[in-house]
Design an enzyme around this catalytic site. Structure first.
Site: not given
Ligand code: FRU
Length: 496
Positions: A38-39, A99, A224, A307
């Protein structure tokens, strides 16, 4: 020292990364060597090269205890895989290295700052995970976590901050100081961005400076992955709010990304808002992060995924999650403009162009097809007559297609992958408002790379991205108009 958990991840990656053939993944968009991503994290310059880390679970195509995977590049297009950088192997990050970001220190070390997640036993006997900030120092390949970790914890939060939601530090250097923006959740249940500061020669000793901005339940819940930077004379705060509620055509439900422009004062740490806008209008875009190149360009990269649809992995695929093409950001008339990095143009070949052609019934244009292409369509609408819809279909064969449709009557642009062959009931279409430019025309730049489409409208005024899992033999492109339009096309294959 390399822990057993980190070594295991490195070995696993080495053993399995080559089991995915080149054709089974995008050609210039970053994907994980194996497993889940992900990120983007730690997107930064180190010793003259661009480094990119990412939230990584190599062992499956599902989110799991987070590691940091690692790539580097000289041109944002061709990426070199580096060994897994950090793993959840310490008390302070045993449930995950979430992250964060990276910076090059003047002493030559690369510093990573990330969120360590670890369990806390509650009075009722259940466990809940706490989030705190950690640092690690390295040489661009191997990293040593600080003995002082976690270096920012609940005691460094304002009294209304939450240790359950305290994450995603984005760090930068100014003169002899380091700054970081970090997300937390306030007592009203929604997000806020905090600013912290440290002296560069004491990079483990941080203090709270200010609250940069907060949602007040207006723009979603937890904020976020914040990022704060100066762009073309304006300050820009980008953050990814969870649980947004759709507003008109601008914001969509769920996890979204907003850009807040304004002014920021280093002395007080205060940020004053001028304008709030969505960053993207597409289907798959989240958690962007930026860097500043030595030649002064602000480049943004994001997770090209939503997501809410991330549990639907195409059958047989051994990787999941990809990043957008890195995008050059500018500000024009107060708005955020984004365009693919110029380096992609070095990979263009086989140019095909058409000028001023009439489009009516659905047509294919000889030489205009493919799934790894850079195509610009400029559509000129008739000034006098109201025109009907204009449609480009791509990734098309007899069974499947995706489309971009513009309705000049109400200025609406729709990206739709309903018929792309993806067998799940998720969001497949988004519509945004797009005005034609001064020549009554619309410029659509489309990047296709096997598993994705990215659309840049009117030189980057709007952008839309979506993951595509259509079989690769669906590579036709057609054009159709229900009104009077003239069309210019410039199309390149991209070769690496
Ligand atoms: C955003 C996010 C971050 C967190 C990471 C965990 O997508 O939820 O807030 O650090 O993913 O993988």
């Amino acid at each position: 020292m390399t822990s057993e958990i980190l070594q295991q991840a490195r070995d696993y990656e080495n053993k399995n990364a080559d089991s995915i053939t080149k054709e089974e993944r995008p050609s210039f968009h970053v994907t994980p060597p194996i497993g889940w991503m992900n990120d983007p994290n730690g997107f930064s310059v180190y010793k003259g090269e661009y480094h990119l880390f990412f939230q990584y679970h190599p062992y499956s195509i599902k989110w799991g205890p987070m590691h940091w995977g690692h790539y580097k590049t000289k041109d944002f297009i061709r990426w070199e895989r580096l060994p897994v950088a950090i793993a959840p192997d310490s008390d302070f990050d045993i449930d995950g290295c979430f992250s964060g970001s990276a910076v090059e220190l003047s002493d030559g070390r690369q510093m990573l700052m990330y969120t360590g997640v670890y369990p806390e036993m509650l009075e009722n006997g259940t466990k809940k995970t706490v989030q705190a900030q950690c640092v690690a120092f390295g040489d661009g390949i191997n990293y040593e976590k600080s003995k002082l970790n976690p270096i920012l914890t609940e005691k460094d939060l304002p009294e209304w901050g939450s240790k359950w939601d305290f994450r995603d530090p984005k760090i930068w250097k100014k003169d002899k100081d380091l700054y970081a923006v970090i997300g937390t959740r306030t007592t009203d249940g929604s997000g806020a961005i905090l600013l912290y500061k440290a002296a560069e020669d004491a990079p483990e000793k941080w203090t709270l400076v200010s609250t940069v901005d907060r949602s007040n339940n207006e723009y979603g819940k937890m904020w976020e992955c914040p990022d704060l930077f100066m762009l073309d004379g304006k300050w820009v705060l980008i953050t990814s709010p969870q649980n947004m509620v759709a507003k008109g055509l601008e914001y969509h439900n769920g996890h979204d990304v907003i850009c807040i422009t304004g002014n920021f004062d280093y002395e007080t740490g205060k940020f004053t808002r001028e304008n709030v806008m969505p960053v993207e209008g597409g289907i798959d875009f989240y958690a962007p992060q930026t860097l500043l190149t030595p030649d002064g360009r602000r480049i943004m990269i994001a997770w090209m995924q939503a997501w809410d649809s991330s549990k639907f992995v195409p059958k047989g695929q051994k990787w999941f999650g990809m990043f957008t093409i890195p995008r050059e950001l500018t500000i024009k008339n107060g708005c955020l403009i984004q365009n693919p990095v110029r380096e992609i143009e070095n990979y263009r070949c086989n140019k095909v162009s058409y000028k001023n052609i009439d489009i009516k019934e659905e047509v294919k244009l000889p030489g205009v097809a493919g799934r790894i292409i850079d195509l610009t369509a400029t559509v000129y609408f008739d000034k006098k007559e109201a025109s009907g819809k204009f449609v480009i279909k791509f990734a098309q064969n007899e069974d499947f297609y995706s489309s971009i449709t513009y309705d000049p009557a109400d200025n609406l642009l729709t990206l739709d992958r309903t018929y792309s062959g993806f067998p799940h009931y998720i969001v497949h279409s988004r519509t945004i408002e797009v005005k034609r430019n001064e020549y009554n025309s619309l410029k659509l730049r489309i990047l296709l790379d096997r598993n994705s489409v990215e659309l840049f409208v009117n030189d980057g005024e709007k952008a839309m991205s979506a993951a595509l899992y259509t079989p690769l033999d669906a590579d036709s492109i057609t054009f159709e108009s229900k009104g009077n339009v003239k069309l210019d096309i410039e199309k390149y294959d991209l070769k690496f």
